[in-house]
Design a protein around this motif. Structure first.
Motif, PDB file in Angstrom:
ATOM      1  N   UNK A 135      13.938  62.688  16.283  1.00 48.89           N
ATOM      2  CA  UNK A 135      15.342  63.040  16.056  1.00 48.89           C
ATOM      3  C   UNK A 135      16.179  62.695  17.278  1.00 48.89           C
ATOM      4  N   UNK A 136      15.631  62.998  18.461  1.00 48.85           N
ATOM      5  CA  UNK A 136      16.376  62.711  19.688  1.00 48.85           C
ATOM      6  C   UNK A 136      16.607  61.207  19.845  1.00 48.85           C
ATOM      7  N   UNK A 137      15.591  60.430  19.499  1.00 49.39           N
ATOM      8  CA  UNK A 137      15.735  58.975  19.540  1.00 49.39           C
ATOM      9  C   UNK A 137      16.831  58.532  18.571  1.00 49.39           C
ATOM     10  N   UNK A 138      16.850  59.140  17.389  1.00 52.06           N
ATOM     11  CA  UNK A 138      17.861  58.808  16.395  1.00 52.06           C
ATOM     12  C   UNK A 138      19.259  59.139  16.894  1.00 52.06           C
ATOM     13  N   UNK A 139      19.368  60.257  17.581  1.00 49.55           N
ATOM     14  CA  UNK A 139      20.681  60.627  18.115  1.00 49.55           C
ATOM     15  C   UNK A 139      21.155  59.605  19.138  1.00 49.55           C
ATOM     16  N   UNK A 140      20.279  59.248  20.055  1.00 54.64           N
ATOM     17  CA  UNK A 140      20.657  58.278  21.079  1.00 54.64           C
ATOM     18  C   UNK A 140      21.107  56.964  20.454  1.00 54.64           C
ATOM     19  N   UNK A 141      20.516  56.664  19.283  1.00 53.99           N
ATOM     20  CA  UNK A 141      20.831  55.393  18.646  1.00 53.99           C
ATOM     21  C   UNK A 141      22.178  55.433  17.925  1.00 53.99           C
ATOM     22  N   UNK A 142      22.447  56.558  17.256  1.00 49.33           N
ATOM     23  CA  UNK A 142      23.614  56.599  16.376  1.00 49.33           C
ATOM     24  C   UNK A 142      24.808  57.333  16.955  1.00 49.33           C
ATOM     25  N   UNK A 143      24.579  57.985  18.068  1.00 52.44           N
ATOM     26  CA  UNK A 143      25.578  58.846  18.705  1.00 52.44           C
ATOM     27  C   UNK A 143      27.018  58.355  18.526  1.00 52.44           C
ATOM     28  N   UNK A 144      27.217  57.085  18.810  1.00 50.75           N
ATOM     29  CA  UNK A 144      28.576  56.563  18.847  1.00 50.75           C
ATOM     30  C   UNK A 144      29.047  56.025  17.503  1.00 50.75           C
ATOM     31  N   UNK A 145      28.106  55.966  16.546  1.00 47.95           N
ATOM     32  CA  UNK A 145      28.444  55.326  15.277  1.00 47.95           C
ATOM     33  C   UNK A 145      28.841  56.329  14.204  1.00 47.95           C
ATOM     34  N   UNK A 146      28.713  57.626  14.481  1.00 48.82           N
ATOM     35  CA  UNK A 146      28.935  58.603  13.425  1.00 48.82           C
ATOM     36  C   UNK A 146      30.100  59.530  13.756  1.00 48.82           C
ATOM     37  N   UNK A 153      26.115  68.103  12.758  1.00 45.56           N
ATOM     38  CA  UNK A 153      25.001  68.365  11.841  1.00 45.56           C
ATOM     39  C   UNK A 153      23.689  67.866  12.440  1.00 45.56           C
ATOM     40  N   UNK A 154      23.760  66.712  13.075  1.00 47.07           N
ATOM     41  CA  UNK A 154      22.583  66.133  13.721  1.00 47.07           C
ATOM     42  C   UNK A 154      22.095  67.051  14.836  1.00 47.07           C
TER      43      UNK A 154
END
Lengths: 178, 178
Positions: A135-146, A153-154
């Motif tokens: 999940x943390x990896x996903x956050x780092x990836x999408x942080x700026x795109x959402x 929610x994330x």
DNA sequence: GTTTACATGTAATCCGTTACATGATTGA
DNA sequence: TCAATCATGTAACGGATTACATGTAAAC
């Protein structure tokens, strides 16, 4: 891949492992306890019991004193199916898809072999920690795109995953020591 | 009561609210992100898109450059359905049944009216706190009637509910201040 | 005597899963 | 050219929901 048995089936089997019960008894448990996520409607319980009986996992006998009741108990095959289900390795994907099912397995470990609970919690701890990392990896990836609310929610998802991982780790250690 | 729309529908609508996408695009999002709890199989996505289009909530146009793609975008009705869904009051039963759906609503609040997010979080905080209380009451009631592993699972449930309540409360306050 | 709780089922409908089917485009 | 990826669908089947149907027993 063979169709996996619905979670409701295991919920029913797990409850019947504690002792015989009727469909009505089981419905009330789903209505009144934390198992409320499972349907208490007759349209799901009775067909489920019928198919478990057809599969030889439970056995029902009709009582005639007072109300007409069909009281079910677990067969040997049913007990075996439960054990097999509980003993499955815990994969990270299980947590991604629906962690509540893993927790249901934990809840129904009551009559597992000694040492089993420790093993389960150990596996669970590893999977839960790995899930947090994902999940943390996903956050780092999408942080700026959402969007802002999606990010919130994330964040909540990560917080909950951490709480889960932390509880499981602590409990696993405590169980190891005991 | 009218049948509630499946969660997958809202997941699709919510993703399309960010911009047009094809069924294939949406499937990949379900495969690769934290939305993995929703099915990425063509057998669920394409029928779901078809029914949303039939209901006038989305609109698809076929692209012919390169691969044949059907790109969908949200209609006004679709946007309205999303808003209505998000603005529903948050009941404790929603958390009991499936808290992930409440979180999905949070995730898709992006284009809500100003002040809406605070309201949502405030309601969420109340419901989450109430949910913790219910679980604690359940524990006090059943503590002695259930097996050791069931008690552990229950404890985990309470721990998670508390983590949720705590995060939501904190975030609600922070949002209020901002 | 009539409401409430007990108790079990079925039918229609909808949705998800799995598997199958088809074909175009890209890259090795 | 052959595999992988892109891309969209359909068909069979199973299970959940809702609503309907039926009847007994207890309680007031």
């Amino acid at each position: 891949m063979p169709r996996t048995r619905p979670a409701l089936d295991y919920a029913l089997l797990g409850l019947l492992a504690r002792g015989p019960a009727s469909g009505y008894d089981l419905r009330k448990i789903f209505q009144t306890t934390a198992l409320g996520r499972y349907s208490d409607s007759p349209g799901s319980i009775y067909p489920a019991l019928a198919r478990l009986e057809r599969q030889g996992l439970i056995d029902g006998r009709t009582e005639q004193s007072g109300h007409r009741r069909r009281v079910f108990h677990l067969t040997m095959r049913g007990r075996h199916a439960m054990t097999e289900w509980i003993e499955q390795p815990i994969a990270v994907d299980d947590l991604l898809r629906d962690a509540a099912i893993v927790d249901l397995r934990l809840a129904f470990m009551s009559d597992a072999a000694p040492g089993q609970l420790e093993g389960f919690l150990g596996q669970y701890a590893r999977a839960a920690a790995e899930y947090v990392k994902r999940l943390e990896a996903g956050r780092d990836e999408f942080e700026n795109a959402i969007s802002r609310s999606a990010a919130l929610a994330f964040e909540l998802g990560i917080t909950l995953a951490r709480a889960r991982a932390s509880w499981v780790r602590t409990t696993a250690s405590a169980e190891q020591a005991a």
